[in-house]
Design an enzyme around this catalytic site. Structure first.
Site, PDB file in Angstrom:
ATOM      1  N   ASN A  64       1.175  -1.216   0.003  1.00 53.13           N
ATOM      2  CA  ASN A  64      -0.166   0.034  -0.153  1.00 53.13           C
ATOM      3  C   ASN A  64       1.057   1.372   0.011  1.00 53.13           C
ATOM      4  O   ASN A  64       2.079   1.195  -0.246  1.00 53.13           O
ATOM      5  CB  ASN A  64      -0.976   0.066   1.048  1.00 53.13           C
ATOM      6  CG  ASN A  64      -2.170   0.714   0.703  1.00 53.13           C
ATOM      7  OD1 ASN A  64      -2.427   1.855   0.551  1.00 53.13           O
ATOM      8  ND2 ASN A  64      -3.286   0.047   0.281  1.00 53.13           N
ATOM      9  N   ARG A  65       0.215   2.296   0.403  1.00 52.46           N
ATOM     10  CA  ARG A  65       0.892   3.604   0.037  1.00 52.46           C
ATOM     11  C   ARG A  65       1.900   4.190   1.335  1.00 52.46           C
ATOM     12  O   ARG A  65       1.357   4.204   2.506  1.00 52.46           O
ATOM     13  CB  ARG A  65      -0.238   4.722  -0.091  1.00 52.46           C
ATOM     14  CG  ARG A  65      -0.849   4.291  -1.843  1.00 52.46           C
ATOM     15  CD  ARG A  65      -2.090   5.422  -1.894  1.00 52.46           C
ATOM     16  NE  ARG A  65      -2.634   4.906  -2.998  1.00 52.46           N
ATOM     17  CZ  ARG A  65      -3.444   3.933  -3.471  1.00 52.46           C
ATOM     18  NH1 ARG A  65      -3.790   3.122  -2.385  1.00 52.46           N
ATOM     19  NH2 ARG A  65      -3.788   3.641  -4.778  1.00 52.46           N
ATOM     20  N   HIS A 122       3.160   0.160  -2.927  1.00 47.74           N
ATOM     21  CA  HIS A 122       3.358  -1.212  -3.263  1.00 47.74           C
ATOM     22  C   HIS A 122       5.104  -1.308  -3.287  1.00 47.74           C
ATOM     23  O   HIS A 122       5.098  -2.356  -4.160  1.00 47.74           O
ATOM     24  CB  HIS A 122       2.688  -2.118  -4.138  1.00 47.74           C
ATOM     25  CG  HIS A 122       0.977  -2.215  -3.980  1.00 47.74           C
ATOM     26  ND1 HIS A 122       0.531  -2.233  -2.788  1.00 47.74           N
ATOM     27  CD2 HIS A 122       0.062  -2.106  -4.818  1.00 47.74           C
ATOM     28  CE1 HIS A 122      -0.636  -2.331  -2.766  1.00 47.74           C
ATOM     29  NE2 HIS A 122      -1.063  -2.198  -4.146  1.00 47.74           N
ATOM     30  N   HIS A 125      -1.480 -10.100  -3.656  1.00 46.18           N
ATOM     31  CA  HIS A 125      -2.488  -9.039  -4.416  1.00 46.18           C
ATOM     32  C   HIS A 125      -3.326  -9.836  -5.308  1.00 46.18           C
ATOM     33  O   HIS A 125      -3.597  -9.545  -6.616  1.00 46.18           O
ATOM     34  CB  HIS A 125      -1.646  -8.033  -5.239  1.00 46.18           C
ATOM     35  CG  HIS A 125      -2.448  -6.626  -5.311  1.00 46.18           C
ATOM     36  ND1 HIS A 125      -3.684  -6.619  -5.878  1.00 46.18           N
ATOM     37  CD2 HIS A 125      -2.101  -5.480  -5.010  1.00 46.18           C
ATOM     38  CE1 HIS A 125      -3.988  -5.331  -5.982  1.00 46.18           C
ATOM     39  NE2 HIS A 125      -3.444  -4.651  -5.201  1.00 46.18           N
ATOM     40  N   TYR A 131      -6.600 -11.089  -7.195  1.00 44.96           N
ATOM     41  CA  TYR A 131      -7.898 -10.330  -7.634  1.00 44.96           C
ATOM     42  C   TYR A 131      -8.848 -11.561  -7.690  1.00 44.96           C
ATOM     43  O   TYR A 131      -8.690 -12.579  -8.636  1.00 44.96           O
ATOM     44  CB  TYR A 131      -7.804  -9.699  -8.991  1.00 44.96           C
ATOM     45  CG  TYR A 131      -6.878  -8.377  -8.946  1.00 44.96           C
ATOM     46  CD1 TYR A 131      -5.728  -8.179  -8.820  1.00 44.96           C
ATOM     47  CD2 TYR A 131      -7.575  -7.231  -9.176  1.00 44.96           C
ATOM     48  CE1 TYR A 131      -5.178  -6.865  -8.806  1.00 44.96           C
ATOM     49  CE2 TYR A 131      -7.188  -5.892  -9.405  1.00 44.96           C
ATOM     50  CZ  TYR A 131      -5.710  -5.780  -9.261  1.00 44.96           C
ATOM     51  OH  TYR A 131      -5.037  -4.629  -9.487  1.00 44.96           O
ATOM     52  N   ASP A 178     -11.616   1.412  -2.118  1.00 46.58           N
ATOM     53  CA  ASP A 178     -10.154   0.934  -2.060  1.00 46.58           C
ATOM     54  C   ASP A 178      -9.631   1.586  -0.708  1.00 46.58           C
ATOM     55  O   ASP A 178      -8.810   2.406  -0.743  1.00 46.58           O
ATOM     56  CB  ASP A 178      -9.590   1.726  -3.301  1.00 46.58           C
ATOM     57  CG  ASP A 178      -8.464   1.758  -3.523  1.00 46.58           C
ATOM     58  OD1 ASP A 178      -7.487   0.596  -2.535  1.00 46.58           O
ATOM     59  OD2 ASP A 178      -7.715   2.058  -4.470  1.00 46.58           O
ATOM     60  N   GLN A 194      -6.868  -4.439   2.829  1.00 47.09           N
ATOM     61  CA  GLN A 194      -7.205  -3.484   1.815  1.00 47.09           C
ATOM     62  C   GLN A 194      -8.298  -4.006   0.946  1.00 47.09           C
ATOM     63  O   GLN A 194      -8.131  -4.968   0.482  1.00 47.09           O
ATOM     64  CB  GLN A 194      -6.151  -2.955   1.014  1.00 47.09           C
ATOM     65  CG  GLN A 194      -6.418  -2.170   0.142  1.00 47.09           C
ATOM     66  CD  GLN A 194      -6.471  -0.320   0.650  1.00 47.09           C
ATOM     67  OE1 GLN A 194      -6.156  -0.181   1.586  1.00 47.09           O
ATOM     68  NE2 GLN A 194      -6.655   0.507  -0.129  1.00 47.09           N
ATOM     69  N   GLU A 216      -6.535  -7.596   0.380  1.00 49.41           N
ATOM     70  CA  GLU A 216      -5.184  -7.687   0.846  1.00 49.41           C
ATOM     71  C   GLU A 216      -4.889  -7.541   2.353  1.00 49.41           C
ATOM     72  O   GLU A 216      -5.170  -6.367   2.962  1.00 49.41           O
ATOM     73  CB  GLU A 216      -4.451  -6.414   0.167  1.00 49.41           C
ATOM     74  CG  GLU A 216      -4.705  -6.340  -1.404  1.00 49.41           C
ATOM     75  CD  GLU A 216      -4.405  -4.947  -1.882  1.00 49.41           C
ATOM     76  OE1 GLU A 216      -3.491  -4.339  -1.749  1.00 49.41           O
ATOM     77  OE2 GLU A 216      -5.275  -4.447  -2.584  1.00 49.41           O
TER      78      GLU A 216
HETATM   79  C1  BGC Z   1      -4.608  -0.120  -4.084  1.00 45.18           C
HETATM   80  C2  BGC Z   1      -5.416   0.408  -5.373  1.00 45.18           C
HETATM   81  C3  BGC Z   1      -4.344   0.155  -6.533  1.00 45.18           C
HETATM   82  C4  BGC Z   1      -4.336  -1.446  -6.676  1.00 45.18           C
HETATM   83  C5  BGC Z   1      -3.526  -1.837  -7.874  1.00 45.18           C
HETATM   84  C6  BGC Z   1      -4.487  -1.646  -4.331  1.00 45.18           C
HETATM   85  O1  BGC Z   1      -4.021  -2.262  -3.367  1.00 45.18           O
HETATM   86  O2  BGC Z   1      -5.055  -0.008  -2.966  1.00 45.18           O
HETATM   87  O3  BGC Z   1      -5.284   1.795  -5.399  1.00 45.18           O
HETATM   88  O4  BGC Z   1      -5.138   0.443  -7.926  1.00 45.18           O
HETATM   89  O5  BGC Z   1      -3.752  -2.165  -5.636  1.00 45.18           O
HETATM   90  O6  BGC Z   1      -2.582  -1.283  -8.079  1.00 45.18           O
END
Ligand code: BGC
Length: 354
Positions: A82-83, A108, A182, A184, A254, A292, A320
């Site tokens: 994450n950020r 990430h 990650h 999906y 998100d 997340q 996540e």
């Molecule tokens: C983030 C999203 C992002 C995605 C794919 C997620 O973990 O929170 O904002 O777009 O990952 O990059």
């Protein structure tokens, strides 16, 4: 029946000639393929209530597509999931600059995160389990993070078909760590359309609201009365179009949900995702304090997935498991610091049935 040792094949080569392998594992009714590149789960197949299998994880058929542009499909995320705001944080009085790759923020692990590294992979069987041990050593200063970080991630398929992930890391200098995966999810099968009819329950009474750059404001807000309330099962789509500022910032969900269970020594159940049409159900347990929840908002019809179908907005979702975003800049959040002599540990278990 004793489990079968995972087998490997060549999947492709990187531009510099490095070979990337694909490993196939099967146990307890679950089948998966994993790449040495990024520890990527390339496919994950589970049966529906009639025993029909589908690949429930978004991905690509070739290495070139993963390298060219993947929004982290199935990948291991590190050194920091994450950020981190403005790609900067201060540790022991020293400021560390990280590459920014998401507006003004670092996402990430930066431009060359663990999802883009080739991991060493060793197969194993142990009792009724089969799995892979993935290791990667991140050099001191790589992507701006201090300390040589030795990461070890174990993917296990159990006799019940659970997919368990055990993360471990050690460092030789104080650093920050937040590892996750990650995947999906689309329990109807990747490429089959949107997940808005999937039913979701998450045991979280609070979440971390964000600013327009998706950085937490620091507040732990109650989910009660907001679209973020998944304490009672509802569909992913039910509140997705509520005119809520938080949903506008992210074009959907998100956000980090603060799990009621908190940090636990053993993985504890916190979420159930179900595709009512097929009956496929995923239950997730973790040791982590947050998740997340990302509703696939930035899938924009520009990528063609494994089955040759285009991925559009909302065609999958991610759960996540993690420490909260931007923790290195938010002293009130559970700490993501790792010191020499300590071992970072995190476990997440995905259980399937139909
Ligand atoms: C983030 C999203 C992002 C995605 C794919 C997620 O973990 O929170 O904002 O777009 O990952 O990059």
């Amino acid at each position: 029946m004793s489990p079968v040792i995972p087998v490997k094949e060549l999947f492709g080569k990187l531009a510099d000639g490095t070979e990337v392998h694909r490993w196939s594992l099967a146990n307890g009714g679950t089948r998966m393929t994993v790449l040495s590149y990024g520890g990527i789960v390339q496919s994950l197949e589970i049966p529906d209530r009639n025993g029909d299998y589908a690949n429930v994880s978004l991905g690509f058929g070739s290495l070139e597509e993963y390298v060219a542009s993947s929004p982290y499909f199935g990948a291991l995320i590190g050194r920091f999931g994450n950020r981190i705001a403005k790609g900067r944080y201060t540790l022991d009085g020293e400021t560390h600059e990280l590459p920014v790759n998401d507006g003004e923020n670092s996402l990430h692990g930066g431009t060359g995160g663990f999802d883009k590294r080739v991991w060493d992979v060793e197969p194993f069987t142990s009792g009724a389990d089969a799995g892979l041990v993935l290791t990667y050593t991140s050099a001191d200063g790589e992507m701006g993070y201090p300390g040589t970080l030795t990461a070890k991630v174990t993917y296990t398929l159990t006799a019940d078909g659970d997919w368990r992930i055990d993360y471990e890391a050690t460092t030789d200098k104080a650093t920050v760590v937040n590892l996750t995966n990650h995947v999906y999810w689309n329990l109807a099968g990747e490429g089959s359309g949107s997940v808005h009819d999937h039913e979701l329950e998450i045991a979280a009474s609070r979440y971390t609201p964000v600013d327009s750059g998706l950085i937490p404001t620091g507040e732990l807000a109650e989910v009660a009365g907001t679209p973020f309330d998944f304490r009672r099962t509802k569909t992913v789509g039910e509140d997705l179009r509520v005119a809520d500022q938080q949903l506008l910032y992210a074009q959907g969900f998100d956000h980090n949900l603060v799990l009621d269970k908190g940090v636990t020594a053993e993985p504890k159940h916190f979420a159930t995702l179900k595709d009512p049409a097929s009956g496929r159900t995923l239950k997730i347990a973790t040791t982590e304090p947050g998740v997340q929840f990302y509703s696939g908002n930035f899938l924009d019809g520009t990528l063609v997935g494994t089955a040759g179908r285009i991925y559009r907005q909302g065609d999958a979702l991610c759960l996540e498991t993690q420490h909260y975003p931007d923790s290195p800049n938010q002293p009130e959040f559970p700490s993501t610091l790792l010191h020499p002599g300590e071992t970072y540990r995190s476990t997440t278990v995905h259980s399937f049935n139909a």
